[in-house]
Design an enzyme around this catalytic site. Structure first.
Site, PDB file in Angstrom:
ATOM      1  N   LYS A  78     -79.223 -73.159 -26.175  1.00 32.15           N
ATOM      2  CA  LYS A  78     -78.093 -74.007 -25.802  1.00 32.15           C
ATOM      3  C   LYS A  78     -78.366 -74.714 -24.478  1.00 32.15           C
ATOM      4  CE  LYS A  78     -73.929 -75.695 -25.291  1.00 32.15           C
ATOM      5  NZ  LYS A  78     -73.414 -76.817 -26.083  1.00 32.15           N
ATOM      6  N   CYS A 116     -70.627 -79.931 -20.095  1.00 33.88           N
ATOM      7  CA  CYS A 116     -71.893 -79.358 -20.567  1.00 33.88           C
ATOM      8  C   CYS A 116     -73.094 -79.883 -19.782  1.00 33.88           C
ATOM      9  CB  CYS A 116     -72.069 -79.647 -22.054  1.00 33.88           C
ATOM     10  SG  CYS A 116     -70.898 -78.787 -23.108  1.00 33.88           S
TER      11      CYS A 116
END
Length: 448
Positions: A242, A296
């Site tokens: 991720k 993010c």
């Protein structure tokens, strides 16, 4: 952050069989998952909760914000996301989803809370730790915990250790792999705001377990709605993957932003340069912008850098380029504003990306704040997706939230910071008599 341990072996992911159903008995003869608790009802947690409930599961949503809990229990979303209100209303009316302020017993718990960074650029894991502490009292044998929050490598292991301290009566996979009372996994989200529901269903998922049984059990949960490939992995592999995804994007955006700075300094149109360079069959330069926003990309690369600072100079350099872009844009606007005695500046867009109301880590908000702090001129802010200015800009006498047409009509200088679809309808003739700074290429020939 704890040092890296020896690599864990990668799990082999068995093929998903069409005969496998959400109601079948899980690995090791565990009972079917019927109730899921989603802790954190934000941009990821609420759509996930709604989808699970729409597939027949009983879902208990948990959030500390009383206003959000109240709206959700009325069947109304507190965030803007296409089609979410429709699904949410249906599952709430059907009694499949309820929101509350503290966890209740469930078969599985999904942790979807924020993981910001501190001023020293290190991960702030207090929300995750608090969420884990809140569910610990209601855990029972056979339960599953899945962390979705983007986290530094090793977080899932530390989560199991935390829970073991809180519940010494239960066993966890880090000490009793394949035979623990509680299963623990990590499954990062991969969604794009504005397309969240579709991407939750269609996108591939990485499911990292502290042991193989945990990964299999977590897959049972996501199999209720996920149609994309589900790859089983170790928790560390999933955590690192991720972070690697978003660091990759950050580095590539940084190159585009640095190239745009270089081109502007040489008096060259960066958009034309990128269009021509991308004619090469093996070149795909991204579009530059005013910086990088969202929860993010501006955050996650720091988690990798935090792990091994001396070995990640490229990641740190990319962050520096992208973090510095708002200041450069503000400097350029301030210089242009000096042409006018009392400049009126149209600031088009505050969201971190087009067509959403999400202002988290938005470079557009940062640029507007810098201009307001410097008293560069009267700011006419147009952001069609919000009803009021954010705290950084609210209450300032020289900052007003107006519609796009009014902002352009009154402005001497127009600064385009977000490529909202509604901005594509701007009267180009009206712009002809204004000084325009287009940071996102909205006015480029191929932008429409």
């Amino acid at each position: 952050m704890a040092p890296f341990n020896a690599p864990q072996p990668t799990f082999e992911a068995p093929d998903r069989s069409p005969a496998q159903s959400a109601s079948s008995v899980g690995p090791n003869g565990r009972r079917p998952i019927e109730t899921v608790s989603v802790v954190g009802l934000g941009y990821v947690g609420l759509p996930t909760a709604a989808l699970l409930a729409s597939r027949g599961l009983k879902v208990i949503g948990v959030d500390l914000k009383a206003e959000a809990v109240a709206r959700i229990n009325e069947g109304r979303a507190h965030i803007a996301e296409p089609d979410l209100d429709m699904i949410l209303s249906a599952v709430v009316q059907a009694g499949r989803l309820e929101a509350c302020s503290s966890p209740k017993p469930a078969d599985a718990f999904l942790i979807a809370v924020p993981t910001p960074i501190n001023r020293d650029k290190k991960a702030d894991m207090r929300a995750v730790e608090s969420a884990l502490a809140s569910v610990a009292p209601v855990l029972k044998r056979g339960d599953l915990i899945v962390i979705e929050s983007t986290s530094p490598v090793g977080t899932t292991e530390r989560a199991a250790a935390q829970l073991r301290r809180l519940r010494p009566d239960l066993t966890f996979p880090d000490h009793a792999p394949e035979q623990s009372d509680i299963l623990v996994a990590y499954c990062p989200e991969r969604i794009l705001p504005g397309q969240t529901l579709r991407e939750l269903v269609d996108n591939a998922r990485i499911i990292g377990g502290l042991d193989h049984a945990s990964a299999l059990r977590a897959r049972e949960v996501y199999a209720h709605f996920a149609m994309g490939q589900m790859m089983l992995a170790t928790s560390r592999e999933a955590e690192c993957a991720k972070l690697a995804e978003n660091a990759f994007r950050d580095v590539n955006i940084a190159y585009a932003n640095e190239l745009s700075i270089l081109c502007e300094g040489m008096g060259v149109d960066p958009w034309a340069v990128i269009r021509m360079a991308n004619l090469h069959p093996r070149v795909n330069i991204l579009s530059p912008g005013p910086g990088v926003g969202g929860h993010c990309i501006p955050i996650d690369p720091w988690f990798l850098h935090q792990a091994m600072p001396e070995e990640t100079p490229l990641i740190a350099a990319a962050r520096s380029v992208n973090d510095g872009k708002p200041q450069r844009v503000a400097n350029r606007v301030q210089k242009l504003a000096k042409r006018f005695r009392e400049p009126a500046i149209a600031v088009l867009g505050l969201a971190y990306k087009p067509n959403v109301d999400d202002l988290r880590e938005s470079p557009a908000v940062e640029i507007a704040r810098i201009l307001a702090d410097r008293h560069v001129g009267r700011l006419l802010v147009a952001e069609p997706n919000i009803a009021r200015l954010p705290d950084e800009l609210a209450g300032r006498p020289d900052v007003a939230l107006v519609d796009c047409a009014a902002a352009v009509a009154e402005a001497d200088l127009v600064v385009i910071l977000v490529a909202h679809s509604k901005f594509r309808m701007i009267d180009r003739a009206a712009l002809a008599s204004r000084v325009v700074v287009d940071t996102v290429g909205l006015l480029q020939p191929d932008a429409n």
